[in-house]
Scaffold this motif. Structure first.
Motif, PDB file in Angstrom:
ATOM      1  N   ASN A 404       1.401   9.836  39.690  1.00  0.00           N
ATOM      2  CA  ASN A 404       0.583  11.065  39.684  1.00  0.00           C
ATOM      3  C   ASN A 404       1.279  12.190  40.449  1.00  0.00           C
ATOM      4  OD1 ASN A 404      -1.301   9.717  38.228  1.00  0.00           O
ATOM      5  ND2 ASN A 404      -2.721   9.373  39.918  1.00  0.00           N
ATOM      6  N   GLU A 405       1.883  11.817  41.578  1.00  0.00           N
ATOM      7  CA  GLU A 405       2.590  12.847  42.362  1.00  0.00           C
ATOM      8  C   GLU A 405       3.791  13.384  41.587  1.00  0.00           C
ATOM      9  OE1 GLU A 405       3.488  11.229  46.231  1.00  0.00           O
ATOM     10  OE2 GLU A 405       1.361  10.887  46.632  1.00  0.00           O
ATOM     11  N   LEU A 406       4.524  12.488  40.928  1.00  0.00           N
ATOM     12  CA  LEU A 406       5.713  12.926  40.183  1.00  0.00           C
ATOM     13  C   LEU A 406       5.338  13.819  39.007  1.00  0.00           C
ATOM     14  CD1 LEU A 406       7.720   9.558  40.147  1.00  0.00           C
ATOM     15  CD2 LEU A 406       8.414  11.672  41.291  1.00  0.00           C
ATOM     16  N   GLU A 407       4.253  13.476  38.322  1.00  0.00           N
ATOM     17  CA  GLU A 407       3.859  14.250  37.137  1.00  0.00           C
ATOM     18  C   GLU A 407       3.018  15.468  37.504  1.00  0.00           C
ATOM     19  OE1 GLU A 407       4.815  13.735  33.993  1.00  0.00           O
ATOM     20  OE2 GLU A 407       6.012  11.976  34.500  1.00  0.00           O
ATOM     21  N   GLY A 408       2.392  15.430  38.718  1.00  0.00           N
ATOM     22  CA  GLY A 408       1.583  16.560  39.144  1.00  0.00           C
ATOM     23  C   GLY A 408       0.164  16.549  38.607  1.00  0.00           C
ATOM     24  N   TYR A 409      -0.255  15.472  37.989  1.00  0.00           N
ATOM     25  CA  TYR A 409      -1.654  15.331  37.538  1.00  0.00           C
ATOM     26  C   TYR A 409      -1.977  13.839  37.432  1.00  0.00           C
ATOM     27  CZ  TYR A 409       0.275  14.233  32.910  1.00  0.00           C
ATOM     28  OH  TYR A 409       0.950  13.640  31.873  1.00  0.00           O
TER      29      TYR A 409
END
Ligand code: SF4
Length: 472
Positions: A404-409
């Motif tokens: 989630n952090e890597l994709e931003g959602y």
């Protein structure tokens, strides 16, 4: 998880039943129960809360009250069971190992027949009672059990004791095991294969997926033949099973040595200096032995679990205290830690909280480096098939949080998650680096799914891998 044991014996079944159930204590920490049947004495039943006291202590004062030559019992991580039922099949007691994802829908179906259920304090229906209600929808036990196995989305294995003997059924995809043992004047059914060995039984057969049998003190008959397709839970070998257990002919301890061996082979390609290999007790230890034997790096126990007064069944319900208790069980041996580069193997990483604390604790004790090697791939999907006490929401899984952090959602797209599950992808590398940084490990390398499945050694297509790759 939960475990069960049943006995049909020429004489009293109580002794075998008591110890057979006790050998399932590693599979659950909440409730335990026994139900027996004798021709002259009818049914007797007892259920206790075992969250703060082990099975044998809780039941030893009840033993005199049980009579009969047929009996079943369980260690349950969830509902109170076995339950006693009176239906058109006659009276019977039933114990289940299940996860029923479509419980609401099935309850509504059953309620159309204008019957009722008892509601638990959580507002849910006791899953074992629901299974009994499904069995009672049909004309006889065989059709009823088949119906319950078919309509449940999730998994179901069960034991039923009636005046006709003991019925045993294994989940339609064989997610959990059911094994039949035999001795001169008795038969038994068990989740854990080793539970009957010290009671004098030998292996009669392991039920196949969806297989239904009935047994008494003289014989065991197959009522419904097994299905061909199997998806047994791979986590049984990696973490849940007791080291002396064997499923599908593969021993748990042996599988863990193989797991460690294949982890070490992959590390041979890397140039890292390690002084000692260690495992996070209990299940990580066997994986570490396998790693040490293959790599030639000495095995060591830099922290020891204090077992005499910390039985596994003692589990405070408050999360903060649970973490504290988990920590208090482990005592560091400074002489084995100070100045060392340690390679530590844990069975898996769920939230990562405990392993981060363990790592901090090793640094505080003077460790130079802490290299982590989980014995299975990153957990990306929550288990849909079994009731695990340590199961957690998918969003709490450390791998999902990092994605989630890597994709931003908040990623829910299965195809994208499956890209992260591919160990040869850049996304996988980024996820592992994210987890490593968050948990402050010197290095982190998970087991590859193909290597882990090879470590079991049975046909890959017979093994459930959903929690790692999302394949159903
Ligand atoms: S999803 Fe994972 S834990 Fe659940 S049955 Fe499959 S292998 Fe076992």
């Amino acid at each position: 998880m939960s475990g069960f044991f049943g006995v049909a014996s020429k004489d009293s079944c109580i002794f075998d039943l008591y110890f057979g159930i006790d050998y399932h204590s590693h599979l659950g920490t909440r409730r335990a129960g026994i139900a027996t049947y004798g021709k002259d004495t009818g049914f007797k039943k007892s259920i206790h809360n075992i969250s703060n006291s082990p099975f044998r202590t809780k039941f030893e004062n009840d033993l005199d009250k049980f009579e009969g030559n047929y009996g079943i019992g369980c260690i349950s991580d969830y509902e109170a069971q076995p339950i006693l039922v009176r239906s058109h099949h006659g009276a019977y007691a039933i114990s289940t190992i299940s996860k029923i994802n479509n419980a609401e829908q099935l309850v509504e179906e059953v309620l159309k027949g204008r019957t009722h259920f008892f509601q638990m304090s959580t507002g849910e229906i006791n899953p074992t009672e629901l299974v009994a209600a499904l069995i009672n929808q049909k004309d006889n036990f065989i059709e009823g059990i088949q119906y319950a196995l078919d309509v449940i989305d999730g998994s179901l294995s069960l034991l039923i004791v009636s005046d006709k003997g003991i019925y045993a059924a294994r989940d339609k995809y064989g997610r959990t095991p059911v094994i039949i043992g035999k001795k001169e004047d008795a038969y038994c059914a068990t989740f854990e294969s080793f539970a009957f060995l010290n009671l004098g039984y030998t292996l009669e057969k392991e039920l196949g997926p969806g297989e239904i049998v009935v047994f008494n003190e003289n014989q065991c008959r197959t009522l419904v033949d097994p299905n061909k397709e199997m998806k047994i839970c791979t986590f049984l070998w990696v973490y849940y099973g007791y080291p002396s257990a064997t499923y599908e002919g593969i021993n748990v301890e042996d599988m863990r040595y193989n797991c460690g061996k294949l982890l070490a082979r992959r590390d041979k390609e890397k140039e890292i200096h390690i002084d000692v290999v260690a495992g996070v007790p209990d299940s990580g230890t066997a994986h570490a032995v396998g790693y040490a034997n293959e790599s030639g790096i000495p095995f060591s126990r830099p922290f020891i679990k204090y077992t005499p007064t910390w039985p596994r069944s003692f589990m405070p319900t408050i999360q903060t205290k649970r973490n504290l208790i988990a920590k208090m069980k482990l005592i560091p041996v400074h002489e084995l830690i100070a100045g060392k580069s340690l390679l530590l193997i844990d069975d898996s990483i769920v939230r990562g909280t405990q392993l981060r604390e363990t790592t901090e604790f090793l640094y505080e004790s003077g460790a130079k480096e802490v290299h982590i090697r989980p014995a299975c791939p990153p957990l990306l999907f929550g288990c849909k098939y079994l009731n695990f006490s340590r199961s957690t929401s998918e969003l709490e899984l450390i791998a999902r949080r990092v994605i989630n952090e890597l994709e931003g959602y908040e990623v829910t797209d299965k195809a994208l998650l499956q890209e992260y599950a591919n160990p040869d992808s850049e996304k996988y590398e980024a996820m592992i680096e994210g987890i490593r940084q968050k948990l402050k490990f010197t290095s982190l390398r998970y087991h590859r799914l193909d290597d882990m499945l090879d470590s079991v050694g049975i046909d890959h297509c017979k093994l459930c891998t959903y929690c790692w790759d999302g394949n159903e």
